[in-house]
Design a protein around this motif. Structure first.
Motif, PDB file in Angstrom:
ATOM      1  N   TYR A  60       0.797  -1.223   0.000  1.00 44.17           N
ATOM      2  CA  TYR A  60       0.000   0.000   0.000  1.00 44.17           C
ATOM      3  C   TYR A  60       0.834   1.279   0.000  1.00 44.17           C
ATOM      4  N   LEU A  61       2.130   1.194   0.094  1.00 41.11           N
ATOM      5  CA  LEU A  61       2.961   2.399   0.115  1.00 41.11           C
ATOM      6  C   LEU A  61       2.819   3.276  -1.132  1.00 41.11           C
ATOM      7  N   CYS A  96      -6.638   2.221   3.181  1.00 38.16           N
ATOM      8  CA  CYS A  96      -6.222   0.884   2.727  1.00 38.16           C
ATOM      9  C   CYS A  96      -5.776   0.026   3.904  1.00 38.16           C
ATOM     10  N   TYR A  97      -4.995   0.603   4.798  1.00 42.34           N
ATOM     11  CA  TYR A  97      -4.540  -0.144   5.960  1.00 42.34           C
ATOM     12  C   TYR A  97      -5.693  -0.491   6.892  1.00 42.34           C
ATOM     13  N   LEU A  98      -6.606   0.443   7.095  1.00 43.69           N
ATOM     14  CA  LEU A  98      -7.730   0.172   7.993  1.00 43.69           C
ATOM     15  C   LEU A  98      -8.673  -0.876   7.423  1.00 43.69           C
ATOM     16  N   LEU A  99      -8.893  -0.830   6.116  1.00 46.02           N
ATOM     17  CA  LEU A  99      -9.795  -1.803   5.491  1.00 46.02           C
ATOM     18  C   LEU A  99      -9.257  -3.235   5.566  1.00 46.02           C
ATOM     19  N   ALA A 118      -4.306 -13.023  -6.989  1.00 44.65           N
ATOM     20  CA  ALA A 118      -5.517 -13.789  -6.691  1.00 44.65           C
ATOM     21  C   ALA A 118      -6.706 -12.841  -6.589  1.00 44.65           C
ATOM     22  N   ARG A 119      -7.863 -13.354  -6.865  1.00 43.67           N
ATOM     23  CA  ARG A 119      -9.083 -12.540  -6.835  1.00 43.67           C
ATOM     24  C   ARG A 119      -9.379 -12.072  -5.409  1.00 43.67           C
ATOM     25  N   ARG A 124     -13.703  -5.501   1.235  1.00 42.41           N
ATOM     26  CA  ARG A 124     -12.653  -4.618   1.754  1.00 42.41           C
ATOM     27  C   ARG A 124     -11.402  -4.671   0.888  1.00 42.41           C
ATOM     28  N   LEU A 125     -11.054  -5.864   0.414  1.00 50.09           N
ATOM     29  CA  LEU A 125      -9.919  -5.967  -0.512  1.00 50.09           C
ATOM     30  C   LEU A 125     -10.232  -5.278  -1.835  1.00 50.09           C
ATOM     31  N   GLN A 126     -11.475  -5.423  -2.310  1.00 49.97           N
ATOM     32  CA  GLN A 126     -11.862  -4.749  -3.544  1.00 49.97           C
ATOM     33  C   GLN A 126     -11.817  -3.233  -3.374  1.00 49.97           C
ATOM     34  N   ALA A 127     -12.249  -2.736  -2.230  1.00 53.60           N
ATOM     35  CA  ALA A 127     -12.218  -1.292  -1.972  1.00 53.60           C
ATOM     36  C   ALA A 127     -10.789  -0.786  -1.896  1.00 53.60           C
ATOM     37  N   SER A 128      -9.905  -1.585  -1.285  1.00 51.15           N
ATOM     38  CA  SER A 128      -8.502  -1.158  -1.208  1.00 51.15           C
ATOM     39  C   SER A 128      -7.853  -1.179  -2.591  1.00 51.15           C
ATOM     40  N   GLU A 129      -8.241  -2.127  -3.439  1.00 47.33           N
ATOM     41  CA  GLU A 129      -7.743  -2.113  -4.827  1.00 47.33           C
ATOM     42  C   GLU A 129      -8.173  -0.836  -5.533  1.00 47.33           C
ATOM     43  N   TYR A 130      -9.418  -0.448  -5.319  1.00 45.97           N
ATOM     44  CA  TYR A 130      -9.928   0.754  -5.946  1.00 45.97           C
ATOM     45  C   TYR A 130      -9.160   1.986  -5.430  1.00 45.97           C
TER      46      TYR A 130
END
Length: 134
Positions: A60-61, A96-99, A118-119, A124-130
């Motif tokens: 996430y950096l 991203c870290y909180l999610l 991987a999918r 929460r992972l989808q939101a962090s990808e966004y």
């Protein structure tokens, strides 16, 4: 590996500059951030161990790179100092870290599998990808 070493060296040089310029410090932090991200492929290929826990935190950096680049340009070109209100620029990075906090502190293999492509299994992972790629 060489890029990581150079980024760390540049961070040290910019942070401990005798002119103590705000822009050089922000640029130094940006160089350290990029140097850390350049280590991620080596950590992904490493044998399972305690160092693999770092992969999720490093992933996430790059979300903070845009905010740091803006702060560097603003302080270098306009000479404006950093303010407390600048913290809102890092909101996507913190989000991203909180999610994904449970993934970051949990089993590192789940996070490594997701980083490797991987999918995303949760919203929460989808939101962090966004947040990272948007």
């Amino acid at each position: 590996m060489i890029g990581s070493f150079q980024g760390c060296l540049l961070f040290i040089l910019l942070l401990f500059d005798t002119r103590l310029n705000t822009a050089s410090r922000v640029l130094g932090v940006l160089c350290l951030l990029m140097a850390s991200v350049l280590l991620m492929p080596f950590l992904l290929l490493a044998e399972p161990g305690p160092l693999q826990r770092v992969v999720g935190w490093l992933f996430y950096l790059p979300a903070a790179a845009g905010a740091l680049a803006y702060l560097y340009c603003r302080s270098a070109l306009l000479g404006q100092p950093l303010r407390h209100t600048d913290a809102w620029l890092f909101l996507p990075w913190f989000s991203c870290y909180l999610l994904t906090l449970d993934f970051l502190v949990g089993d590192p293999q789940r996070m490594i599998a997701w980083v490797n492509g991987a999918r995303a299994t949760t919203w929460r992972l989808q939101a962090s990808e966004y947040l990272i790629f948007a």
